[in-house]
Design a protein around this motif. Structure first.
Motif, PDB file in Angstrom:
ATOM      1  N   THR A 215       0.832  -1.202   0.000  1.00 53.88           N
ATOM      2  CA  THR A 215       0.000   0.000   0.000  1.00 53.88           C
ATOM      3  C   THR A 215       0.867   1.251   0.000  1.00 53.88           C
ATOM      4  OG1 THR A 215      -0.094   0.136   2.424  1.00 53.88           O
ATOM      5  CG2 THR A 215      -1.770  -1.213   1.318  1.00 53.88           C
ATOM      6  N   MET A 216       0.267   2.359  -0.442  1.00 56.92           N
ATOM      7  CA  MET A 216       0.979   3.636  -0.416  1.00 56.92           C
ATOM      8  C   MET A 216       1.266   4.061   1.027  1.00 56.92           C
ATOM      9  SD  MET A 216       1.522   4.688  -3.524  1.00 56.92           S
ATOM     10  CE  MET A 216       1.683   6.469  -3.503  1.00 56.92           C
ATOM     11  N   LYS A 217       0.340   3.749   1.936  1.00 56.94           N
ATOM     12  CA  LYS A 217       0.537   4.098   3.341  1.00 56.94           C
ATOM     13  C   LYS A 217       1.775   3.409   3.909  1.00 56.94           C
ATOM     14  CE  LYS A 217      -1.776   4.057   7.842  1.00 56.94           C
ATOM     15  NZ  LYS A 217      -2.986   3.649   8.602  1.00 56.94           N
ATOM     16  N   TYR A 218       1.985   2.159   3.507  1.00 56.56           N
ATOM     17  CA  TYR A 218       3.167   1.423   3.980  1.00 56.56           C
ATOM     18  C   TYR A 218       4.448   2.121   3.567  1.00 56.56           C
ATOM     19  CZ  TYR A 218       6.837  -2.127   4.031  1.00 56.56           C
ATOM     20  OH  TYR A 218       8.020  -2.791   4.229  1.00 56.56           O
ATOM     21  N   PHE A 219       4.522   2.515   2.291  1.00 55.52           N
ATOM     22  CA  PHE A 219       5.736   3.169   1.809  1.00 55.52           C
ATOM     23  C   PHE A 219       5.896   4.562   2.417  1.00 55.52           C
ATOM     24  CE2 PHE A 219       5.348   0.053  -1.719  1.00 55.52           C
ATOM     25  CZ  PHE A 219       6.601  -0.517  -1.577  1.00 55.52           C
ATOM     26  N   GLN A 220       4.785   5.255   2.625  1.00 58.13           N
ATOM     27  CA  GLN A 220       4.857   6.577   3.249  1.00 58.13           C
ATOM     28  C   GLN A 220       5.442   6.477   4.662  1.00 58.13           C
ATOM     29  OE1 GLN A 220       1.116   8.626   3.359  1.00 58.13           O
ATOM     30  NE2 GLN A 220       1.954  10.461   4.307  1.00 58.13           N
ATOM     31  N   GLU A 221       5.141   5.383   5.342  1.00 60.70           N
ATOM     32  CA  GLU A 221       5.611   5.211   6.714  1.00 60.70           C
ATOM     33  C   GLU A 221       7.007   4.599   6.794  1.00 60.70           C
ATOM     34  OE1 GLU A 221       2.603   2.795   8.431  1.00 60.70           O
ATOM     35  OE2 GLU A 221       1.190   4.454   8.764  1.00 60.70           O
ATOM     36  N   ASN A 222       7.460   3.926   5.717  1.00 65.91           N
ATOM     37  CA  ASN A 222       8.718   3.183   5.788  1.00 65.91           C
ATOM     38  C   ASN A 222       9.804   3.684   4.851  1.00 65.91           C
ATOM     39  OD1 ASN A 222       8.254   0.620   7.641  1.00 65.91           O
ATOM     40  ND2 ASN A 222       6.365   0.922   6.467  1.00 65.91           N
ATOM     41  N   LEU A 223       9.559   4.803   4.166  1.00 65.49           N
ATOM     42  CA  LEU A 223      10.608   5.459   3.397  1.00 65.49           C
ATOM     43  C   LEU A 223      10.996   6.749   4.115  1.00 65.49           C
ATOM     44  CD1 LEU A 223       9.283   5.028  -0.267  1.00 65.49           C
ATOM     45  CD2 LEU A 223      11.227   3.854   0.783  1.00 65.49           C
ATOM     46  N   PRO A 224      12.235   7.209   3.941  1.00 67.84           N
ATOM     47  CA  PRO A 224      12.672   8.441   4.630  1.00 67.84           C
ATOM     48  C   PRO A 224      11.738   9.608   4.313  1.00 67.84           C
ATOM     49  CG  PRO A 224      14.536   7.322   3.615  1.00 67.84           C
ATOM     50  CD  PRO A 224      13.303   6.608   3.134  1.00 67.84           C
ATOM     51  N   ALA A 225      11.036  10.099   5.326  1.00 75.07           N
ATOM     52  CA  ALA A 225       9.998  11.107   5.111  1.00 75.07           C
ATOM     53  C   ALA A 225      10.552  12.426   4.590  1.00 75.07           C
ATOM     54  CB  ALA A 225       9.246  11.347   6.422  1.00 75.07           C
ATOM     55  N   GLU A 226      11.824  12.715   4.888  1.00 76.98           N
ATOM     56  CA  GLU A 226      12.384  13.984   4.442  1.00 76.98           C
ATOM     57  C   GLU A 226      12.781  13.959   2.965  1.00 76.98           C
ATOM     58  OE1 GLU A 226      15.734  11.405   5.919  1.00 76.98           O
ATOM     59  OE2 GLU A 226      13.705  11.948   6.567  1.00 76.98           O
ATOM     60  N   ARG A 227      12.859  12.756   2.367  1.00 82.14           N
ATOM     61  CA  ARG A 227      13.251  12.656   0.954  1.00 82.14           C
ATOM     62  C   ARG A 227      12.119  12.119   0.075  1.00 82.14           C
ATOM     63  NH1 ARG A 227      15.666  16.287   1.122  1.00 82.14           N
ATOM     64  NH2 ARG A 227      16.221  16.004  -1.055  1.00 82.14           N
ATOM     65  N   PHE A 228      11.223  11.326   0.627  1.00 87.26           N
ATOM     66  CA  PHE A 228      10.114  10.767  -0.146  1.00 87.26           C
ATOM     67  C   PHE A 228       8.821  11.444   0.309  1.00 87.26           C
ATOM     68  CE2 PHE A 228      13.377   7.662  -0.830  1.00 87.26           C
ATOM     69  CZ  PHE A 228      13.161   7.225  -2.125  1.00 87.26           C
ATOM     70  N   ILE A 229       8.280  12.269  -0.590  1.00 81.01           N
ATOM     71  CA  ILE A 229       7.154  13.124  -0.245  1.00 81.01           C
ATOM     72  C   ILE A 229       5.905  12.636  -0.969  1.00 81.01           C
ATOM     73  CG2 ILE A 229       6.394  15.508  -0.010  1.00 81.01           C
ATOM     74  CD1 ILE A 229       9.186  14.883   1.165  1.00 81.01           C
ATOM     75  N   ARG A 230       4.817  12.488  -0.226  1.00 82.71           N
ATOM     76  CA  ARG A 230       3.546  12.110  -0.852  1.00 82.71           C
ATOM     77  C   ARG A 230       2.889  13.365  -1.406  1.00 82.71           C
ATOM     78  NH1 ARG A 230      -0.768   7.672   1.463  1.00 82.71           N
ATOM     79  NH2 ARG A 230      -2.000   7.479  -0.438  1.00 82.71           N
ATOM     80  N   ILE A 231       3.052  13.582  -2.713  1.00 80.31           N
ATOM     81  CA  ILE A 231       2.556  14.802  -3.347  1.00 80.31           C
ATOM     82  C   ILE A 231       1.105  14.680  -3.792  1.00 80.31           C
ATOM     83  CG2 ILE A 231       4.843  15.519  -4.119  1.00 80.31           C
ATOM     84  CD1 ILE A 231       4.121  14.394  -6.888  1.00 80.31           C
ATOM     85  N   HIS A 232       0.583  13.475  -3.754  1.00 75.95           N
ATOM     86  CA  HIS A 232      -0.797  13.211  -4.142  1.00 75.95           C
ATOM     87  C   HIS A 232      -1.186  11.913  -3.469  1.00 75.95           C
ATOM     88  CE1 HIS A 232      -4.265  12.381  -6.822  1.00 75.95           C
ATOM     89  NE2 HIS A 232      -4.298  13.685  -6.963  1.00 75.95           N
ATOM     90  N   ARG A 233      -2.472  11.669  -3.328  1.00 76.21           N
ATOM     91  CA  ARG A 233      -2.879  10.431  -2.656  1.00 76.21           C
ATOM     92  C   ARG A 233      -2.432   9.197  -3.417  1.00 76.21           C
ATOM     93  NH1 ARG A 233      -9.462  10.401  -3.482  1.00 76.21           N
ATOM     94  NH2 ARG A 233      -9.514  10.698  -5.721  1.00 76.21           N
ATOM     95  N   SER A 234      -2.093   9.340  -4.706  1.00 76.36           N
ATOM     96  CA  SER A 234      -1.671   8.186  -5.512  1.00 76.36           C
ATOM     97  C   SER A 234      -0.213   8.273  -5.945  1.00 76.36           C
ATOM     98  CB  SER A 234      -2.562   8.061  -6.761  1.00 76.36           C
ATOM     99  OG  SER A 234      -2.446   9.221  -7.566  1.00 76.36           O
TER     100      SER A 234
END
Length: 279
Positions: A215-234
């Motif tokens: 899921t996108m939520k999994y990657f949002q929580e497990n990738l470095p938040a300062e470098r991987f930004i969720r710019i859209h819900r998808s």
């Protein structure tokens, strides 16, 4: 009995049917649409004003029914596309379908209600086509603005409650993906962006694309938040791969990567991106 999502989620209902005053207003707009069409035909179609008024009201109500169904098409379908040409094709196909149903359905109703005047009324088909085109283009644009506002609210990231301690997270360094009988180890540093694909996530790298059942939520929580930004819900983008950020629609931004690929960012995603990049 379990209620459907359309009944339990107010955001998924048509805005005009969330309460009685809005329903009355929506019906009034349908009637006004019919009267406006009647005024456009006065002096151009040689039939009585009563027939023109009834014809306009019938087409106004039909337009209201189509506009109601159109809300769910815009809400659930992504008409924007990833390329400008795809966006044009999507919108053109939708408008052609709407006009065909509206003009064709109206003509069939005229045959039933005004059989003596149907030949004369048919001469106004070009006018009705132009009228319907302008009407439905306006409705689609309005619905898309409402949908973008909802996406903006959905994309806002809520803060953790103060009562819950923040636990340090060990971020992913590699991601294993299966391709046929092979297992690939994708380095997180090689990722350009991640894109939702139903129940999967499509990982884009310079070497190719890899599909991961996650899921996108999994990657949002497990990738470095300062470098991987969720710019859209998808979509989640690797900030180091961005070359340009520009506004291209109301509350929407275009992200251009160093590879030349372009992504869409919501207003909420742009806010997170500005914070991460210290813009």
């Amino acid at each position: 009995m379990v209620k459907s999502n359309l009944e339990t989620d107010p955001a998924m209902r048509h805005p005009a049917f969330q309460n009685l005053p809005r329903q009355i207003l929506y019906l009034s707009l349908c009637i006004l649409t019919g009267l406006a069409l009647t005024l456009c035909q006065l002096g151009l179609v040689p039939v009585s004003a009563v027939v023109l008024m009834l014809d306009g009201l019938v087409l106004g109500i039909l337009a209201g029914l189509l506009a109601y169904l159109l809300w769910f098409v815009v809400f659930f379908a992504d008409l924007s596309g990833r390329q400008p040409m795809q966006r044009i094709v999507n919108h053109s196909a939708l408008l052609v379908l709407l006009l065909t149903i509206w003009v064709g359905g109206g003509f069939l109703l005229e045959m039933l209600l005004f059989p003596a005047s149907v030949d004369i009324l048919s001469k106004a088909l070009p006018l009705k086509t132009v009228f319907g085109l302008l009407l439905f283009m306006s409705v689609v644009r309005l619905y898309q603005d409402w949908k973008r506002e909802k996406d903006f609210l959905d994309d806002e990231i809520t803060e953790l409650p103060a009562s819950k301690p923040v636990v340090p997270n060990k971020y992913l360094e590699t991601i294993s993906v299966k391709s046929g009988q092979k297992i690939h180890l994708v380095q997180v540093s090689d990722i350009l962006f991640l894109q939702a694909e139903g129940d999967y996530v499509l990982i884009h790298t310079a070497e190719g694309k890899f599909l991961k059942e996650q899921t996108m939520k999994y990657f949002q929580e497990n990738l470095p938040a300062e470098r991987f930004i969720r710019i859209h819900r998808s979509c989640i983008v690797h900030a180091d791969c961005i070359s340009k950020i520009e506004l291209y629609e109301k509350q929407n931004y275009r992200i251009t990567l160093k590879s030349g690929q372009q992504l869409k960012a919501s207003a909420g995603g742009y806010k997170q991106l500005k914070s991460a990049l210290s813009l």
